[in-house]
Design a protein around this motif. Structure first.
Motif, short mmCIF file in Angstrom:
data_model
loop_
_atom_site.label_atom_id
_atom_site.label_comp_id
_atom_site.label_asym_id
_atom_site.label_seq_id
_atom_site.Cartn_x
_atom_site.Cartn_y
_atom_site.Cartn_z
N ALA A 1 0.84 -1.20 0.00
CA ALA A 1 0.00 0.00 0.00
C ALA A 1 0.88 1.25 0.00
O ALA A 1 0.60 2.22 -0.71
CB ALA A 1 -0.92 -0.01 1.21
N TYR A 2 1.95 1.22 0.79
CA TYR A 2 2.90 2.33 0.78
C TYR A 2 3.55 2.47 -0.60
O TYR A 2 3.75 3.58 -1.09
CB TYR A 2 3.98 2.12 1.84
N GLU A 3 3.89 1.34 -1.21
CA GLU A 3 4.52 1.39 -2.53
C GLU A 3 3.57 1.98 -3.58
O GLU A 3 4.00 2.70 -4.48
CB GLU A 3 4.98 -0.02 -2.94
N SER A 4 2.26 1.68 -3.44
CA SER A 4 1.28 2.26 -4.35
C SER A 4 1.18 3.77 -4.16
O SER A 4 1.11 4.54 -5.13
CB SER A 4 -0.08 1.60 -4.12
N ASP A 5 1.19 4.20 -2.89
CA ASP A 5 1.18 5.64 -2.61
C ASP A 5 2.42 6.31 -3.18
O ASP A 5 2.35 7.44 -3.72
CB ASP A 5 1.13 5.88 -1.10
N LEU A 6 3.55 5.63 -3.09
CA LEU A 6 4.80 6.18 -3.62
C LEU A 6 4.71 6.36 -5.13
O LEU A 6 5.14 7.39 -5.67
CB LEU A 6 5.96 5.24 -3.26
N GLU A 7 4.14 5.39 -5.79
CA GLU A 7 4.00 5.49 -7.25
C GLU A 7 3.12 6.68 -7.63
O GLU A 7 3.43 7.41 -8.58
CB GLU A 7 3.41 4.19 -7.79
N ASN A 8 2.03 6.88 -6.90
CA ASN A 8 1.15 8.02 -7.18
C ASN A 8 1.87 9.35 -6.96
O ASN A 8 1.69 10.30 -7.73
CB ASN A 8 -0.10 7.94 -6.30
N LEU A 9 2.65 9.42 -5.90
CA LEU A 9 3.42 10.63 -5.63
C LEU A 9 4.43 10.90 -6.74
O LEU A 9 4.61 12.05 -7.17
CB LEU A 9 4.14 10.51 -4.29
N ALA B 1 6.88 13.94 1.71
CA ALA B 1 5.95 12.82 1.86
C ALA B 1 6.57 11.55 1.27
O ALA B 1 6.46 10.46 1.85
CB ALA B 1 4.63 13.14 1.18
N ARG B 2 7.23 11.70 0.13
CA ARG B 2 7.86 10.54 -0.50
C ARG B 2 8.98 9.99 0.37
O ARG B 2 9.13 8.77 0.53
CB ARG B 2 8.41 10.91 -1.88
N ILE C 1 7.46 8.00 3.13
CA ILE C 1 6.96 6.71 2.63
C ILE C 1 8.12 5.76 2.39
O ILE C 1 8.05 4.57 2.74
CB ILE C 1 6.14 6.92 1.35
#
Length: 375
Positions: free
Chosen positions: A168-176, A344-345, A348
């Motif tokens: 889930a963190y990796e998905s957030d990172l990709e969006n960022l 934020a990145r 994460i």
């Protein structure tokens, strides 16, 4: 509930499904990590035929029998995705055998492989001289003690819950990353460019009293890491001190690695770096250090650095040439908006690293806990 002892050869089966019809291409090629995972291959496969590569589907494993001296660990991957991979025919591919699926879960086996204890066993059982091998025959001789399938599932569920959190963190990172890339692309075409040399300056503070012993380096991911150099007889008073919001820059091997080696130091406690590095800091108020780091985190920046690096054996990008690179300079509020993304990145990435360590540390606990519960 009871425990049962096996050799892995009783529970796994080797397969050699080849990519003979070339259904899978270069984007599907993977290598294996000695930390037990698949990665995009670093090998040059541009002119290599992929028809002999092995197909690795969901729930299947592959290992590199040659890598047991690579950090004292066996390179091995487990495909827990819905994507199909292909790996070099030099690897060994296998899965839990059909008859064994009622007594062994593939993910439980993967957790078994993730333990340091397994790598110690492999290191002990390898053979060879300059190159050591751990072959299929040796893998089949590995002993394993299994609890019931229900107990295995209980501990696999714990592992999967932690893994889901990490992803889930990796998905957030990709969006960022997408948001950051879009903003930078906008600035490229709407903002005047300024040479790096007008934004950064070199400083040289040495560890003259030897008060700092924490020696760090930087890697091609533009991160600080503990130095891997042998420092036994090294005079650390000659090393350079780096503090928060300062950059470490290495001119060497930019062309070889296609990477500008620069990293921004985030921690409050100073560390020291090799005298071969440069320590840089911002010299004007019109730029934020994090914004510069974001610009040089782009693959496009790395490609340009490779293009302008010299033709020496070290393929260097000397500091004077680095200073000539021009970057777009938006207003401070615009930079700050991007820096908020950057921070934020960074958070994460730290959480991902923390979870990665927890996943590794918990594997022996899960195996031991499942065995103890079954007694």
């Amino acid at each position: 509930m009871g425990l049962n002892k096996y050799k892995l050869g009783d529970l796994i089966s080797r397969h050699e499904r080849r990519n003979t019809d070339l259904q899978y291409g270069t984007d599907d090629v993977r290598g294996v990590l000695n930390t037990k995972g698949f990665m995009s291959t670093k090998a040059n496969i541009e002119n290599r035929s992929l028809d002999r590569f092995l197909i690795i589907q969901h729930g299947e494993f592959a290992f590199n029998r040659r890598t047991t001296r690579n950090g004292e660990r066996l390179g091995l991957g487990y495909n827990d995705t819905d994507q199909t991979y292909i790996v070099t025919e030099d690897y060994v591919a296998f899965s839990v055998a059909g008859h064994a699926k009622k007594i062994l879960l593939p993910t439980y086996l993967y957790i078994f492989f993730l333990r340091d204890e397994f790598d110690r066993y492999v290191r002990y059982d390898s053979w060879g001289s300059a190159t050591e091998f751990f072959n299929w025959e040796e893998m089949c001789e590995v002993p394993i003690t299994l609890p019931s399938l229900s107990i295995q599932q209980k501990y696999v569920d714990v592992y999967n819950a932690m893994l889901a959190n990490q992803r889930a963190y990796e998905s957030d990172l990709e969006n960022l990353n997408v948001a950051i890339a879009a903003s930078i692309e906008k600035f490229k075409h709407s903002t005047s460019r300024i040479p790096v040399g007008e934004l950064l300056e070199e400083i040289d503070v040495r560890n003259r009293n030897g008060a700092i012993s924490n020696v760090q380096g930087i890697n091609i991911n533009k991160e600080f890491m503990l130095s891997v150099a042998n420092l036994g007889e090294t005079d650390l008073t000659k090393y350079k001190v780096i503090k928060k919001n300062q950059f470490a820059y290495s001119a060497m091997q930019t062309g070889r690695d296609e990477c500008i080696r620069i990293a921004l130091y985030h921690e409050g406690e100073p560390v020291i770096i090799s005298p071969a590095y440069s320590v840089l800091q911002t010299k004007v108020k019109s730029v934020l250090a994090e914004y510069i780091m974001l610009w040089f985190s782009r693959s496009e920046s790395d490609r340009y650095g490779w293009f302008i690096s010299d033709s020496s054996i070290r393929a260097s990008l000397e500091l004077s040439r680095f200073y000539e690179i021009e970057i777009p300079l938006p207003s401070i509020p615009q930079q700050q908006a991007l820096v908020d993304f950057y921070n934020a990145r960074h958070l994460i990435l730290r959480n991902i690293a923390m979870l990665d360590k927890l996943l590794k540390d918990i594997c022996p606990v899960l195996i031991k806990g499942s065995v103890e519960e079954a007694k």
